[in-house]
Design a protein around this motif. Structure first.
Motif, PDB file in Angstrom:
ATOM      1  N   UNK A  98       0.729  -1.567   0.102  1.00 35.53           N
ATOM      2  CA  UNK A  98      -0.380   0.011   0.040  1.00 35.53           C
ATOM      3  C   UNK A  98       0.575   1.309   0.108  1.00 35.53           C
ATOM      4  N   UNK A  99       2.019   1.432   0.595  1.00 37.65           N
ATOM      5  CA  UNK A  99       2.426   2.574   0.970  1.00 37.65           C
ATOM      6  C   UNK A  99       4.306   2.282   0.326  1.00 37.65           C
ATOM      7  N   UNK A 100       4.897   1.464   0.617  1.00 38.99           N
ATOM      8  CA  UNK A 100       6.237   0.879  -0.132  1.00 38.99           C
ATOM      9  C   UNK A 100       6.949   1.769   0.923  1.00 38.99           C
ATOM     10  N   UNK A 101       7.222   2.793   1.357  1.00 36.01           N
ATOM     11  CA  UNK A 101       8.041   3.935   2.351  1.00 36.01           C
ATOM     12  C   UNK A 101       7.254   4.725   3.442  1.00 36.01           C
ATOM     13  N   UNK A 102       8.043   5.064   4.288  1.00 34.21           N
ATOM     14  CA  UNK A 102       7.222   5.955   5.310  1.00 34.21           C
ATOM     15  C   UNK A 102       6.805   6.726   4.590  1.00 34.21           C
ATOM     16  N   UNK A 103       5.486   7.459   5.147  1.00 35.48           N
ATOM     17  CA  UNK A 103       4.594   7.797   4.966  1.00 35.48           C
ATOM     18  C   UNK A 103       4.609   9.178   5.007  1.00 35.48           C
ATOM     19  N   UNK A 104       5.962   9.308   6.117  1.00 40.98           N
ATOM     20  CA  UNK A 104       5.859  10.864   6.262  1.00 40.98           C
ATOM     21  C   UNK A 104       6.076  11.618   4.725  1.00 40.98           C
ATOM     22  N   UNK A 105       5.458  12.579   4.992  1.00 38.52           N
ATOM     23  CA  UNK A 105       6.313  14.031   3.131  1.00 38.52           C
ATOM     24  C   UNK A 105       7.394  14.045   3.198  1.00 38.52           C
ATOM     25  N   UNK A 106       7.796  13.417   1.819  1.00 37.22           N
ATOM     26  CA  UNK A 106       9.463  13.425   1.034  1.00 37.22           C
ATOM     27  C   UNK A 106      10.094  12.710   1.850  1.00 37.22           C
ATOM     28  N   UNK A 107       9.577  11.620   3.123  1.00 35.53           N
ATOM     29  CA  UNK A 107      10.123  11.096   3.100  1.00 35.53           C
ATOM     30  C   UNK A 107      10.516   9.165   2.334  1.00 35.53           C
ATOM     31  N   UNK A 164      -8.191   8.323   1.684  1.00 32.72           N
ATOM     32  CA  UNK A 164      -7.906   7.780   2.740  1.00 32.72           C
ATOM     33  C   UNK A 164      -5.952   7.286   2.633  1.00 32.72           C
ATOM     34  N   UNK A 165      -5.660   8.009   2.432  1.00 31.31           N
ATOM     35  CA  UNK A 165      -4.705   8.085   2.329  1.00 31.31           C
ATOM     36  C   UNK A 165      -3.565   8.710   3.416  1.00 31.31           C
ATOM     37  N   UNK A 166      -2.905   8.042   3.874  1.00 33.92           N
ATOM     38  CA  UNK A 166      -2.155   7.947   5.690  1.00 33.92           C
ATOM     39  C   UNK A 166      -1.099   9.284   5.008  1.00 33.92           C
ATOM     40  N   UNK A 187       9.849   7.703  -4.306  1.00 33.26           N
ATOM     41  CA  UNK A 187       9.778   6.349  -4.173  1.00 33.26           C
ATOM     42  C   UNK A 187       8.480   6.016  -3.722  1.00 33.26           C
ATOM     43  N   UNK A 188       7.576   7.236  -2.414  1.00 33.79           N
ATOM     44  CA  UNK A 188       6.054   6.356  -2.668  1.00 33.79           C
ATOM     45  C   UNK A 188       5.017   6.282  -3.979  1.00 33.79           C
ATOM     46  N   UNK A 189       5.301   7.461  -4.770  1.00 35.79           N
ATOM     47  CA  UNK A 189       4.904   6.878  -5.608  1.00 35.79           C
ATOM     48  C   UNK A 189       4.978   5.547  -6.333  1.00 35.79           C
ATOM     49  N   UNK A 190       5.821   5.161  -6.177  1.00 36.99           N
ATOM     50  CA  UNK A 190       6.127   3.344  -6.959  1.00 36.99           C
ATOM     51  C   UNK A 190       4.936   2.225  -6.482  1.00 36.99           C
ATOM     52  N   UNK A 191       4.283   2.992  -5.723  1.00 41.83           N
ATOM     53  CA  UNK A 191       3.447   1.748  -4.601  1.00 41.83           C
ATOM     54  C   UNK A 191       2.647   1.350  -5.443  1.00 41.83           C
ATOM     55  N   UNK A 192       2.205   0.103  -5.067  1.00 46.92           N
ATOM     56  CA  UNK A 192       1.106  -0.484  -6.324  1.00 46.92           C
ATOM     57  C   UNK A 192      -0.412   0.183  -5.965  1.00 46.92           C
TER      58      UNK A 192
END
Length: 210
Positions: A98-107, A164-166, A187-192
């Motif tokens: 769902x997220x692939x990386x940390x959900x904090x902005x720009x992380x 619905x996104x964190x 990197x976050x945009x690569x999440x399926x």
């Protein structure tokens, strides 16, 4: 790179006992649409940060234990695992899809380096349910305010009620931010889930088109 990894694994296996268990794993993130349209130029995002082609994956060989996670039409992973204080491996894999990386902005800290965080803290009655979980790297996990009231100038992770996104609701001197800022790092945009729910950008109009 695939050849080097295969050679390293083969060398290690030949020097260890035959009953040795698995050495490690990596995570491939994709969507059903990508698999159906897969070609020689397709590249799959992985937990290593390196994109692999279908041929790379075939040459690496199939894993003894594969795991498949489906997400719903809003990008949320389906329920996996029993509710308890600590998230299961299957829940963390679902969060990775769902997220692939940390959900904090720009992380862009990858999922395997993140903690599973309860949006509503366990100590405050929050359940270990996928809708109440997210991925935060250690730095942003420590900086999260579990009271969610802006105390000490600290914001908190929160699920945006519209998308619905964190994301992150910041704290200011005047109170909490009225909006939840989501992570839009590449990197976050690569999440399926992102590729499944975010429509692709339309192709540019040809020169001279009205």
């Amino acid at each position: 790179m695939a050849d080097q990894l295969t050679a390293a694994l083969s060398s290690y296996l030949s020097a260890t006992q035959k009953n040795s268990d698995g050495l490690g794993s990596f995570f491939v993130a994709t969507t059903l649409e990508e698999l159906e349209a897969m070609g020689g130029d397709t590249r799959f995002a992985t937990s290593t940060g390196i994109e692999l082609s279908p041929l790379d994956l075939l040459r690496l060989g199939g894993a003894q234990h594969d795991f498949f996670c489906a997400v719903d039409d809003k990008g949320l992973p389906l329920e996996l695992g029993r509710t308890k204080r600590t998230a299961s491996l299957w829940q963390k894999l679902a969060l990775a899809a769902s997220e692939l990386v940390c959900t904090h902005p720009e992380c862009h800290r990858p999922w395997q380096d993140c903690d599973v965080h309860h949006l509503q803290a366990w100590s405050h009655g929050g359940a270990t349910d996928l809708k109440n979980l997210t991925l935060l790297c250690r730095r942003h996990h420590v900086d999260n305010n579990d009271y969610r009231d802006g105390r000490n100038g600290m914001g908190h992770a929160e699920r945006d009620p519209v998308t619905g996104r964190v994301g992150y609701r910041a704290a200011h001197t005047s109170g909490l931010s009225p909006t939840v800022e989501v992570n839009e790092h590449p990197a976050a945009e690569q999440a399926p889930a992102r590729r499944l729910t975010d429509p692709p950008s339309p192709p540019p109009s040809p020169p001279g088109a009205a």
